[in-house]
Enzyme design. Structure first.
Site, PDB file in Angstrom:
ATOM      1  N   GLU A  56      11.839  47.323  14.652  1.00 37.55           N
ATOM      2  CA  GLU A  56       9.926  47.216  14.990  1.00 37.55           C
ATOM      3  C   GLU A  56       9.395  48.693  16.146  1.00 37.55           C
ATOM      4  O   GLU A  56       9.222  49.211  16.343  1.00 37.55           O
ATOM      5  CB  GLU A  56       9.914  46.199  15.507  1.00 37.55           C
ATOM      6  CG  GLU A  56       9.134  45.439  14.390  1.00 37.55           C
ATOM      7  CD  GLU A  56      10.351  44.863  14.270  1.00 37.55           C
ATOM      8  OE1 GLU A  56      11.302  44.712  13.897  1.00 37.55           O
ATOM      9  OE2 GLU A  56      10.297  43.364  12.723  1.00 37.55           O
ATOM     10  N   PHE A 118       9.693  28.150  15.884  1.00 39.29           N
ATOM     11  CA  PHE A 118      10.246  29.366  15.127  1.00 39.29           C
ATOM     12  C   PHE A 118       9.635  30.915  15.721  1.00 39.29           C
ATOM     13  O   PHE A 118       8.418  30.975  15.019  1.00 39.29           O
ATOM     14  CB  PHE A 118      11.185  29.061  13.666  1.00 39.29           C
ATOM     15  CG  PHE A 118      11.410  29.523  13.667  1.00 39.29           C
ATOM     16  CD1 PHE A 118      13.108  29.857  13.638  1.00 39.29           C
ATOM     17  CD2 PHE A 118      10.622  31.066  12.089  1.00 39.29           C
ATOM     18  CE1 PHE A 118      13.854  31.359  12.841  1.00 39.29           C
ATOM     19  CE2 PHE A 118      11.756  32.153  11.525  1.00 39.29           C
ATOM     20  CZ  PHE A 118      13.448  32.235  12.167  1.00 39.29           C
ATOM     21  N   GLN A 119      10.589  31.972  16.405  1.00 36.02           N
ATOM     22  CA  GLN A 119       9.930  32.998  15.682  1.00 36.02           C
ATOM     23  C   GLN A 119       8.599  32.705  16.931  1.00 36.02           C
ATOM     24  O   GLN A 119       7.596  33.935  17.257  1.00 36.02           O
ATOM     25  CB  GLN A 119       9.776  33.623  14.639  1.00 36.02           C
ATOM     26  CG  GLN A 119      10.954  33.369  14.522  1.00 36.02           C
ATOM     27  CD  GLN A 119      10.689  35.001  13.403  1.00 36.02           C
ATOM     28  OE1 GLN A 119      10.191  34.930  11.981  1.00 36.02           O
ATOM     29  NE2 GLN A 119      12.011  35.419  12.564  1.00 36.02           N
ATOM     30  N   LYS A 168      -0.735  32.038  13.097  1.00 35.51           N
ATOM     31  CA  LYS A 168      -0.874  32.587  11.645  1.00 35.51           C
ATOM     32  C   LYS A 168      -1.993  31.844  10.726  1.00 35.51           C
ATOM     33  O   LYS A 168      -2.761  32.299   9.986  1.00 35.51           O
ATOM     34  CB  LYS A 168       0.342  31.647  11.138  1.00 35.51           C
ATOM     35  CG  LYS A 168       0.908  32.315   9.690  1.00 35.51           C
ATOM     36  CD  LYS A 168       1.761  31.475   9.718  1.00 35.51           C
ATOM     37  CE  LYS A 168       1.598  32.060   7.565  1.00 35.51           C
ATOM     38  NZ  LYS A 168       4.136  31.398   7.242  1.00 35.51           N
ATOM     39  N   MET A 479      22.700  64.198  29.747  1.00 37.84           N
ATOM     40  CA  MET A 479      21.917  64.003  31.638  1.00 37.84           C
ATOM     41  C   MET A 479      22.577  63.603  32.369  1.00 37.84           C
ATOM     42  O   MET A 479      22.286  63.725  33.234  1.00 37.84           O
ATOM     43  CB  MET A 479      20.660  63.356  31.098  1.00 37.84           C
ATOM     44  CG  MET A 479      19.608  64.249  32.183  1.00 37.84           C
ATOM     45  SD  MET A 479      20.373  65.904  32.615  1.00 37.84           S
ATOM     46  CE  MET A 479      18.728  66.720  32.471  1.00 37.84           C
TER      47      MET A 479
END
Lengths: 574, 172
Positions: A56, A118-119, A168, A479
């Site tokens: 993502e 969940f999640q 949802k 760097m």
């Protein structure tokens, strides 16, 4: 009542796509998951191009790169929980560089919100400080208005990322689709025209200045002010210095263009800033990478700040005149009221400093058999005619790109400036290429940053993108190694880095790839890549312990630059 | 120096969190923050007292205005305002001392609102200095517990006169 029942009811998920269609969004970047599943299911009935990413974070950078390349709003979609948390690095990157983006995330059903389902994670809480605005939607009836507001907010004023978190059950619920033309947000302030009194004072300072200097930043791109800037600079004969994100806003082939300022800006540019009697800060925010020690910064200069975000005015540097307005609008009002002139003595003085810089420049010297990254970038610039869109990552190669690839057009350098996000280049370039398919797009990344998001090579191939990739491999986190060399007695803690065989890696994705370790092979290989249709990866094995010069150590005075040591070996300081 | 900012904010979930989060991440120092309903159900009103020793007040204001649910911000520090702070103070007080305490509280236009065998609760309303003054006088007697609302402020005079100029045109 019969009338109401006959109205078309759509699911919240369908409404999401209806909204995106209304906004003219044809491409979205995303990754499905449980809580966003209804929206993905509805997607199949809409003519949108969905780019399945490999992580993502990649989707967020792609949306950001899409926005920076085109000026349109970039859109990314993810599921709840880990899907959303993976977006956050990309959201923060877009926030720090004011990139107009909209993020849509699925959330667990409103019935279980707050139960550690969940999640489930508090996405609006997590993204509160890294978005311009965010909202949680728990009802299908509120989706259209919230998405409309998100697009308006993302684009307005100083642009930025907006996140809409949709439960949802809101995606599954039904509502009538109505897309509001206007939004009612009392807190959203469209920029005012420039204040006439401040404009008059600015014009007076411009007319009186003997050593004026323009500092042009990302605001030039955001407000589409390149032509207006050019007109102002030419009329007043004012030299233009660029911030990293301002590169492209003013043509680097223009005689008045000085190049990049700041920590790794050219020495003569920083010298000019410290000697100026008037600084015109156009769409830039006096970032610490630009100013060095603010107590000794441009002490002889009056300062005019044209900035759309009032909270940036007086934040780091006190200014004499503030014009809180759109840059293009302000310049179009200012240019007609200033005198046409050319500060010859000042320009001659700067040219003198420029000669000193030029004579020391490594790009005009032989690499003595070594392949130096500045040479690679210089040759890439020459071979592409300076016409490519270059998407750089973060680190030494990023600074060399900024120094040696001379950009003449806006939106042709895309890089993570404010947040300095390693791993940005490859996914952002995917977004840029999709926004501007006709453009030649090059990724320039280091070996470290490239490995952070190299999984998106699969996305390149999946979408059939004609993307060229240059990896500048010095075997170090370059760097950080440079800072260790300068400030930590060359104690190289965790900076030597093992890389995969990048040619074989590209091969695994069926992407043609080459390895270059001699200067003579740079141009022919770049040519070959350009002649190849489809993606090509080139690994440039460059000098391991080269450093980016000049360097203003963090917090040091801008004029206290570390210059590249002469060939004899001693360090040259001004 | 202390600045008093009055913010009209949309009455939505999470607005207080947005303001608090802004002050935290920008390291602005809040002295007090009160929030409550207004004449319009759509909006709440915050009175924020902020320490501007390190950050100038206009910068705090500008940052507050960037929050989408913030409709208006006014720095009322240098305006003529009515300021009020309410305190409830539980003070040790044996029954024989009650009358004397009541007359002291009366001078501050306070009231005794609860009486127990060895203590009373004093309620006082006023600007912060007045409340501070009473608290100092009560301290030697033994302040057992105290709660203060923090400052709320309203500009004096007619609403039309004191309404700040519109910050910007509303968005399309």
């Amino acid at each position: 009542l019969g009338f109401v029942e006959e109205r078309v009811q759509r699911t919240g998920a369908q409404i999401v796509w209806e909204c995106l269609a209304k906004e003219g969004v044809a491409t979205v970047f995303g990754y499905p998951g449980g809580a966003i599943l209804p929206t993905y299911d509805a997607m199949l009935d809409y003519p949108v191009r969905h780019v399945l990413v490999r992580h993502e974070q990649g989707a967020a950078h792609m949306a950001d790169g899409f926005a920076r390349a085109s000026g349109k709003v970039g859109v990314a979609i993810a599921t709840s929980g880990p899907g959303a948390t993976n977006l956050t690095t990309g959201i923060a990157t877009a926030m720090l560089d004011s990139s107009p983006t909209v993020f849509i995330t699925g959330q667990v059903s409103s019935k279980v919100l707050g139960s550690d389902a969940f999640q489930e994670v508090d996405v609006t809480g997590i993204t509160l400080p890294i978005t311009k605005h965010n909202s949680l939607v728990t009802d299908a009836r509120h989706i259209a208005r919230t998405i409309r507001e998100a697009f308006v907010i993302a684009r307005s004023g100083r642009p930025g990322p907006v996140l809409v978190d949709i439960t949802k059950d809101a995606q599954q619920g039904k509502a009538e689709f109505h897309y509001p033309e206007t939004v009612h947000l009392p807190g959203l302030r469209e920029p005012l025209p420039p204040d006439p009194e401040s404009l008059a004072r600015a014009a007076e300072l411009v007319d009186r200045a003997e050593r004026p200097l323009i500092l042009a930043g990302a605001g030039v791109m955001r407000s589409g002010a390149s032509p207006a800037l050019r007109e102002f600079a030419e009329k007043t004969g004012t030299p233009v210095a660029l911030t990293l994100l301002g590169i492209g806003g003013f043509p680097q082939s223009h005689p008045l263009c000085l190049g990049m300022m700041g920590m790794h800006g050219e020495a003569f540019v920083n010298t000019a800033i410290q000697h100026a009697d008037l600084l015109l800060a156009f769409g830039m925010r006096f970032d610490d990478r630009v100013t060095g020690n603010i107590k000794t910064y441009a002490l002889h200069a009056k300062k005019i700040h044209v900035e759309i975000d009032p909270s940036e005015v007086g934040k780091n540097i006190k200014v004499d005149v503030a014009l809180v307005s759109d840059l293009r609008v302000t310049l179009e009002a200012l240019t007609p009221v200033v005198e046409a002139r050319r500060p010859e003595a000042w320009i001659a003085e700067i040219e003198g400093w420029r000669q000193d810089t030029r004579s020391r420049d490594i790009v005009h010297r032989d690499g003595n058999g070594r392949l130096l990254a500045p040479h690679v970038v210089h040759d890439l610039w020459k071979t592409t005619g300076g016409n490519a869109v270059v998407v750089s990552d973060v680190g030494q190669h990023q600074m060399w790109e900024a120094q040696y690839y001379k950009h003449d057009e806006p939106r042709t350098l895309i890089t993570s400036g404010g947040l300095g996000t390693m791993g940005f280049a490859l996914p952002a370039a995917i977004g840029a290429k999709m926004a501007r398919p006709e453009a030649e797009v090059w990724v320039v990344a280091g070996d470290g940053g490239f490995q952070m998001t190299q999984s998106e090579l699969a996305t390149v191939q999946q979408e059939g993108l004609d993307l060229k990739i240059a990896i500048v491999n010095n075997g170090f986190l370059g760097m950080v190694r440079q800072w260790q060399e300068f400030f930590h007695d060359k104690r190289y803690a965790a900076t030597p880095m093992l890389s995969p065989d990048f040619v074989k890696l590209a091969g695994a994705y069926d992407i043609p790839a080459y390895r270059v370790s001699r200067r003579a092979d740079v141009v022919p290989t770049v040519r070959q890549a350009r002649e190849t249709k489809g993606p090509v990866l080139i690994e440039f094995q460059v000098e391991k312990e080269d450093a980016v010069y000049p360097m203003v150590p963090a917090g040091s005075d801008l004029h206290a630059m570390i210059r590249r040591p002469s060939e004899a070996g001693e360090e040259v300081r001004p | 120096m202390k600045h008093t900012l009055v913010a009209k904010v949309m009455d939505q979930p999470g607005v207080l969190n947005r303001v608090a989060s802004l002050f935290r991440r920008r390291a602005f120092n809040i002295d007090s923050l009160t929030v409550g309903h207004t004449e319009t159900p759509e909006f709440s009103r915050m009175t924020i007292v902020v320490d501007t020793a390190k950050v100038p007040a206009p910068l705090v204001e500008a940052n507050l205005r960037k929050l989408i649910p913030v409709a208006e911000v006014t720095d009322v520090t240098h305006m003529a305002t009515v300021d009020r702070d309410l305190a409830l103070i539980r003070v040790r007080c044996a029954p024989p001392e009650r009358a004397e305490l009541a007359s002291l509280v009366e001078i501050f236009r306070g009231r005794i609102v609860d009486v127990a065998s060895e203590s009373v609760i004093v309620e006082v309303t006023g600007d912060e200095q007045k409340v501070d003054g009473l608290v100092e006088l009560l301290r030697p007697r033994g302040v057992v517990e105290m709660v203060r609302t923090g400052k709320v402020a309203m500009v004096r005079g007619s609403v039309v006169e004191t309404k700040p100029a519109a910050q910007a045109a509303p968005a399309a």
